[in-house]
Write a protein that holds these residues in place. Structure first.
Motif, mmCIF file in Angstrom:
data_model
loop_
_atom_site.group_PDB
_atom_site.id
_atom_site.type_symbol
_atom_site.label_atom_id
_atom_site.label_comp_id
_atom_site.label_asym_id
_atom_site.label_seq_id
_atom_site.Cartn_x
_atom_site.Cartn_y
_atom_site.Cartn_z
ATOM 1 N N SER A 21 0.737 -1.036 -0.070
ATOM 2 C CA SER A 21 0.001 0.085 -0.014
ATOM 3 C C SER A 21 0.865 1.138 -0.097
ATOM 4 O O SER A 21 0.710 2.160 -0.973
ATOM 5 C CB SER A 21 -0.803 -0.155 1.360
ATOM 6 N N LEU A 22 1.956 1.302 1.007
ATOM 7 C CA LEU A 22 2.659 2.341 0.735
ATOM 8 C C LEU A 22 3.537 2.614 -0.284
ATOM 9 O O LEU A 22 3.441 3.619 -0.970
ATOM 10 C CB LEU A 22 3.899 2.359 2.313
ATOM 11 N N SER A 23 3.933 1.565 -0.930
ATOM 12 C CA SER A 23 4.796 1.453 -2.176
ATOM 13 C C SER A 23 3.945 2.058 -3.352
ATOM 14 O O SER A 23 4.285 2.970 -4.120
ATOM 15 C CB SER A 23 5.461 0.291 -2.412
ATOM 16 N N VAL A 24 2.679 1.640 -3.391
ATOM 17 C CA VAL A 24 1.836 2.137 -4.588
ATOM 18 C C VAL A 24 1.483 3.574 -4.254
ATOM 19 O O VAL A 24 1.477 4.173 -5.275
ATOM 20 C CB VAL A 24 0.602 1.267 -4.437
ATOM 21 N N ALA A 25 1.166 3.928 -2.972
ATOM 22 C CA ALA A 25 0.671 5.497 -2.843
ATOM 23 C C ALA A 25 2.023 6.442 -3.011
ATOM 24 O O ALA A 25 1.558 7.256 -3.771
ATOM 25 C CB ALA A 25 0.369 5.573 -1.360
ATOM 26 N N ILE A 26 3.173 5.909 -2.843
ATOM 27 C CA ILE A 26 4.396 6.817 -3.386
ATOM 28 C C ILE A 26 4.584 6.965 -4.854
ATOM 29 O O ILE A 26 4.744 7.830 -5.084
ATOM 30 C CB ILE A 26 5.737 6.374 -2.202
ATOM 31 N N SER A 27 4.371 5.861 -5.364
ATOM 32 C CA SER A 27 4.797 5.765 -6.825
ATOM 33 C C SER A 27 3.533 6.405 -7.372
ATOM 34 O O SER A 27 3.673 7.294 -8.394
ATOM 35 C CB SER A 27 4.715 4.298 -7.290
ATOM 36 N N SER A 129 -2.497 4.218 -12.854
ATOM 37 C CA SER A 129 -3.092 4.513 -11.410
ATOM 38 C C SER A 129 -4.161 3.417 -11.392
ATOM 39 O O SER A 129 -4.454 2.882 -10.235
ATOM 40 C CB SER A 129 -3.574 5.796 -11.242
ATOM 41 N N ILE A 130 -5.145 3.219 -12.311
ATOM 42 C CA ILE A 130 -6.087 2.292 -12.210
ATOM 43 C C ILE A 130 -5.643 1.088 -12.187
ATOM 44 O O ILE A 130 -6.049 0.215 -11.321
ATOM 45 C CB ILE A 130 -7.147 2.689 -13.409
ATOM 46 N N VAL A 131 -4.532 0.657 -13.009
ATOM 47 C CA VAL A 131 -4.211 -0.628 -12.962
ATOM 48 C C VAL A 131 -3.435 -1.024 -11.471
ATOM 49 O O VAL A 131 -3.725 -2.100 -10.999
ATOM 50 C CB VAL A 131 -3.203 -1.108 -14.212
ATOM 51 N N LEU A 132 -2.784 -0.158 -11.181
ATOM 52 C CA LEU A 132 -1.976 -0.433 -9.829
ATOM 53 C C LEU A 132 -2.919 -0.261 -8.735
ATOM 54 O O LEU A 132 -2.701 -1.326 -7.785
ATOM 55 C CB LEU A 132 -1.016 0.671 -9.621
ATOM 56 N N LEU A 134 -6.067 -1.426 -8.890
ATOM 57 C CA LEU A 134 -6.911 -3.010 -8.963
ATOM 58 C C LEU A 134 -5.822 -3.802 -8.468
ATOM 59 O O LEU A 134 -6.492 -4.969 -7.633
ATOM 60 C CB LEU A 134 -7.232 -3.001 -10.427
ATOM 61 N N LEU A 135 -4.535 -3.793 -8.748
ATOM 62 C CA LEU A 135 -3.650 -4.971 -8.471
ATOM 63 C C LEU A 135 -3.520 -4.959 -6.761
ATOM 64 O O LEU A 135 -3.769 -5.935 -6.207
ATOM 65 C CB LEU A 135 -2.502 -4.806 -8.829
ATOM 66 N N LEU A 136 -3.410 -3.903 -6.258
ATOM 67 C CA LEU A 136 -3.370 -3.558 -4.877
ATOM 68 C C LEU A 136 -4.479 -3.889 -4.177
ATOM 69 O O LEU A 136 -4.602 -4.640 -3.060
ATOM 70 C CB LEU A 136 -2.982 -2.013 -4.475
ATOM 71 N N LEU A 137 -5.793 -3.366 -4.594
ATOM 72 C CA LEU A 137 -7.113 -3.870 -4.110
ATOM 73 C C LEU A 137 -7.222 -5.564 -4.106
ATOM 74 O O LEU A 137 -7.641 -6.099 -2.980
ATOM 75 C CB LEU A 137 -8.193 -3.274 -4.793
ATOM 76 N N ALA A 138 -6.803 -6.264 -5.238
ATOM 77 C CA ALA A 138 -6.837 -7.567 -5.146
ATOM 78 C C ALA A 138 -6.141 -8.217 -3.842
ATOM 79 O O ALA A 138 -6.558 -9.098 -3.189
ATOM 80 C CB ALA A 138 -6.476 -8.144 -6.403
ATOM 81 N N TYR A 139 -4.924 -7.800 -4.007
ATOM 82 C CA TYR A 139 -3.998 -8.358 -2.729
ATOM 83 C C TYR A 139 -4.468 -7.839 -1.530
ATOM 84 O O TYR A 139 -4.536 -8.705 -0.467
ATOM 85 C CB TYR A 139 -2.496 -7.804 -3.001
#
Length: 194
Positions: A21-27, A129-132, A134-139
């Motif tokens: 979550s933190l990695s995706v948010a920073i990216s 952003s949408i793809v990342l 969705l991947l985070l939400l699945a995890y």
């Protein structure tokens, strides 16, 4: 009474979800800073503000999960699990604050509408952003099903909101340019705030 012993697999999953979550948010925040600087879009700015708040929210979740899985001690005989509930409460305040800020920015753009620049670059960032997201939400969904983590569930709720924000922005960028209606940009900003 027996002390609460967290499941090691749950600890690993909760920590990995908070890292993700933190990695995706920073990216996403970094990508949206660039996209906003070249597009001038209030909807991209709104998404950037939301991503900036995501970094804060994800950091809170990260700390709460780390604290919650700490073993019981003399002062916390049953462990530190309540830290997750506190993180969920803070997350709800962050979601509310981001909605109010987006609304404010949209109202400012109503007063001074202007065309969006570099639409393809902005659209590329929003689609990524949408793809990342969705991947985070699945995890996150998987981790919550396995561990029952309240903090990860609250973080996932926040990212569901982000998915809708990113989708709205991805739709309004080409729509406002191709229709010649720059006012659509702040309208989507208000919808996002709602």
């Amino acid at each position: 009474m027996a002390k609460h012993k967290p499941n090691p697999q749950h600890k690993r999953l909760n920590r990995s979800a908070s890292y993700a979550s933190l990695s995706v948010a920073i990216s996403l925040m970094a990508a949206k800073i660039w996209a906003w600087s070249i597009t001038g879009s209030v909807s991209v700015l709104s998404s950037l503000v939301d991503s900036t708040l995501d970094v804060l929210a994800s950091a809170i979740t990260f700390v709460a999960v780390w604290w919650a899985v700490s073993p019981a001690d003399g002062e916390h005989r049953f462990g530190h699990g309540k830290a997750e509930g506190l993180a969920a409460l803070v997350q709800s305040f962050i979601i509310s604050a981001s909605g109010l800020f987006v609304c404010y920015q949209a109202i400012l753009r109503f007063a001074e509408p202007r065309p969006i620049q570099a639409i393809s670059a902005g659209l590329m960032v929003m689609l990524a952003s949408i793809v990342l997201t969705l991947l985070l939400l699945a995890y996150q969904r998987y981790v919550v099903q396995v561990t029952g983590s309240v903090a990860i569930a609250a973080d996932a709720m926040h990212y569901k909101t982000d998915f809708m924000v990113n989708l709205g922005v991805a739709l309004v960028l080409p729509l406002s340019v191709y229709t010649g209606l720059p006012i659509l940009d702040p309208i989507v900003g208000l919808i996002i705030a709602g």
